[in-house]
Design a protein around this motif. Structure first.
Motif, PDB file in Angstrom:
ATOM      1  N   LYS A   1     -23.645 -43.787  68.774  1.00  0.00           N
ATOM      2  CA  LYS A   1     -22.929 -43.291  67.593  1.00  0.00           C
ATOM      3  C   LYS A   1     -22.482 -44.414  66.660  1.00  0.00           C
ATOM      4  O   LYS A   1     -22.300 -44.190  65.462  1.00  0.00           O
TER       5      LYS A   1
ATOM      6  N   LEU B   1     -23.560 -40.546  74.449  1.00  0.00           N
ATOM      7  CA  LEU B   1     -23.539 -39.354  75.304  1.00  0.00           C
ATOM      8  C   LEU B   1     -23.793 -38.130  74.453  1.00  0.00           C
ATOM      9  O   LEU B   1     -24.245 -38.240  73.316  1.00  0.00           O
ATOM     10  N   GLY B   2     -23.559 -36.959  75.009  1.00  0.00           N
ATOM     11  CA  GLY B   2     -23.773 -35.730  74.268  1.00  0.00           C
ATOM     12  C   GLY B   2     -23.089 -34.589  74.975  1.00  0.00           C
ATOM     13  O   GLY B   2     -22.394 -34.806  75.982  1.00  0.00           O
TER      14      GLY B   2
ATOM     15  N   GLU C   1     -23.440 -36.289  63.214  1.00  0.00           N
ATOM     16  CA  GLU C   1     -24.347 -37.028  64.090  1.00  0.00           C
ATOM     17  C   GLU C   1     -25.736 -36.424  64.074  1.00  0.00           C
ATOM     18  O   GLU C   1     -25.959 -35.332  63.546  1.00  0.00           O
ATOM     19  N   ILE C   2     -26.677 -37.173  64.695  1.00  0.00           N
ATOM     20  CA  ILE C   2     -28.027 -36.670  64.894  1.00  0.00           C
ATOM     21  C   ILE C   2     -28.272 -36.581  66.401  1.00  0.00           C
ATOM     22  O   ILE C   2     -27.719 -37.371  67.171  1.00  0.00           O
ATOM     23  N   ASN C   3     -29.051 -35.596  66.832  1.00  0.00           N
ATOM     24  CA  ASN C   3     -29.483 -35.469  68.224  1.00  0.00           C
ATOM     25  C   ASN C   3     -30.999 -35.439  68.229  1.00  0.00           C
ATOM     26  O   ASN C   3     -31.603 -34.511  67.684  1.00  0.00           O
TER      27      ASN C   3
HETATM   28 MG    MG Z   1     -24.727 -35.594  70.019  1.00  0.00          MG
END
Ligand code: MG
Ligand code: ATP
Ligand code: MG
Ligand code: MG
Length: 355
Positions: free
Chosen positions: A132, A186-187, A312-314
């Motif tokens: 991030k 993380l996520g 954010e981007i995933n």
């Molecule tokens: Mg994420």
């Protein structure tokens, strides 16, 4: 001839269970007849301890949705990776791993070294999209609006007693309360806390530091949460925008994965100009980190000011039949099996490019 797809799932990350759920949905779509491209699925499972397992164990984990119980020192031995054994038997790999050790460029590096085509972002896009702090630097460079934040290192949190108070002073002065404390890599909201006091801040920093060396603290915004799916390689396309609503304090792990806790509205009821803005930002975000194949970009929409902030981007978003990413494409005219199909074609197209 059937295309052989290596479905790589599980993973040494806090999002292991989510990956199993995503892999089940993708395996089912791949097995579906009725489209011209029939696939043969080869399963490879990475246990929580990092050990890799071939089709038999992988099949069992997928069927039962029960993670393999391991003794905890399995770190993959390169010579024994099922990837190596199957290198000549797979046409395209589909890594559906969320979080560190899978969404972050590590597995993408192994596959790149082995010259294997695979779905999704390469090493750089995955790594930049996962961290991030690095992600926000890339977004800032691309001119994307985002919240104020501070990068923190675990050593500042776990050092002797005089460093932590100074760090907290700086966070309070620069960001104030409430703020969000997150592990940088993380996520699924694992390790994330929303804090409103010094006490909570110290606890949250300590907790986030147990997940990652790199932490980020962000100013909290009060906003609607909207997400956009992106599909493609060098000329990616944005889906319709979706909105998430919930009653909890923020979109935490339980809210994400307990049925009935969050409602998805697709398309989001937004002014046309705002939707277009979000779609344009989503494509810019993908290009800013050099993502490829698929990505879900998360935003805050501050209704009172009309402001859109990128969160954010995933690069490997949740991929069950009820997940936001496939649902956004479904609402944009692409069914789940057609989406999986398209991702495999995009992987092959990228593998054919001259390096
Ligand atoms: Mg994420
Ligand atoms: P994902 O599962 O989407 O990968 P993640 O673990 O990467 O999630 P974030 O998307 O950064 O985490 O944050 C999770 C949630 O926390 C957000 O959806 C939102 O509800 C809340 N949140 C995070 N940062 C902020 C912020 N700066 N202001 C307000 N809410 C926030
Ligand atoms: Mg994620
Ligand atoms: Mg998110």
């Amino acid at each position: 001839v059937k295309q052989r797809i290596g479905l790589l799932f599980g993973g040494c990350s806090g999002e292991h269970e989510v990956s199993i759920a995503s892999a089940r949905a993708i395996a089912e779509a791949l097995a579906k007849d009725g489209n011209d491209n029939a696939y043969e699925v080869r399963l490879v499972y990475i246990a929580k301890d990092g050990s890799w397992h071939g089709p038999e164990t992988a099949e069992q984990v997928l069927q039962t949705a029960e993670p393999l119980v391991t003794r905890g020192n399995g770190g993959a031995t390169l010579a024994r990776l099922p990837v190596l054994e199957q290198v000549n038997q797979i046409d395209v790999w589909f890594p559906i791993l969320h979080g560190p050790n899978g969404e972050d460029g590590t597995v993408q590096g192994v596959l790149t070294l082995m010259q294997q085509p695979f779905v999704g972002s390469g090493v750089l896009g995955s790594a930049l999209g996962m961290d991030k702090i690095a992600m926000k630097m890339a977004f800032a460079q691309a001119g994307l609006p985002q919240v104020d934040y501070m990068a923190v290192n675990r050593s500042q949190v776990w050092s002797n007693a005089c460093v932590l108070p100074k760090l907290c002073d700086r966070i309070e002065a620069q960001l104030g309360y409430p703020c969000f404390v997150k592990p940088a890599n993380l996520g699924s909201s694992v390790g994330i806390s929303k804090v409103r006091s010094r006490d909570q801040l110290e606890t949250a920093l300590d907790n986030a530091a147990s997940y990652d060396r790199r932490l980020i603290v962000e100013a909290a915004v009060t906003a609607r949460e909207v997400e956009c799916a992106v599909l493609g390689n060098d000329m990616p396309q944005a889906s319709v925008v979706g909105e998430i609503s919930f009653d909890s304090d923020f979109y935490d792990y339980d809210t994400k994965y307990t049925a009935g806790q969050a409602a998805l509205q697709i398309p989001a009821p937004l002014p046309e100009t705002i939707s277009r803005q979000i779609q344009a930002y989503a494509v810019q975000a993908v290009q800013a980190v050099d993502a490829a194949g698929l990505a879900r970009v998360d935003f805050f929409y501050v209704e009172t000011t009309g402001q859109v902030l990128i969160n954010e981007i995933n690069t490997l978003p949740g991929f069950t039949a009820t997940s936001m990413y496939p649902r956004l494409w479904q609402a944009s005219g692409l069914s789940f099996p057609a989406l999986v199909d398209r991702l495999i074609q995009l992987a092959l197209a990228r593998a054919r490019e001259t390096p």
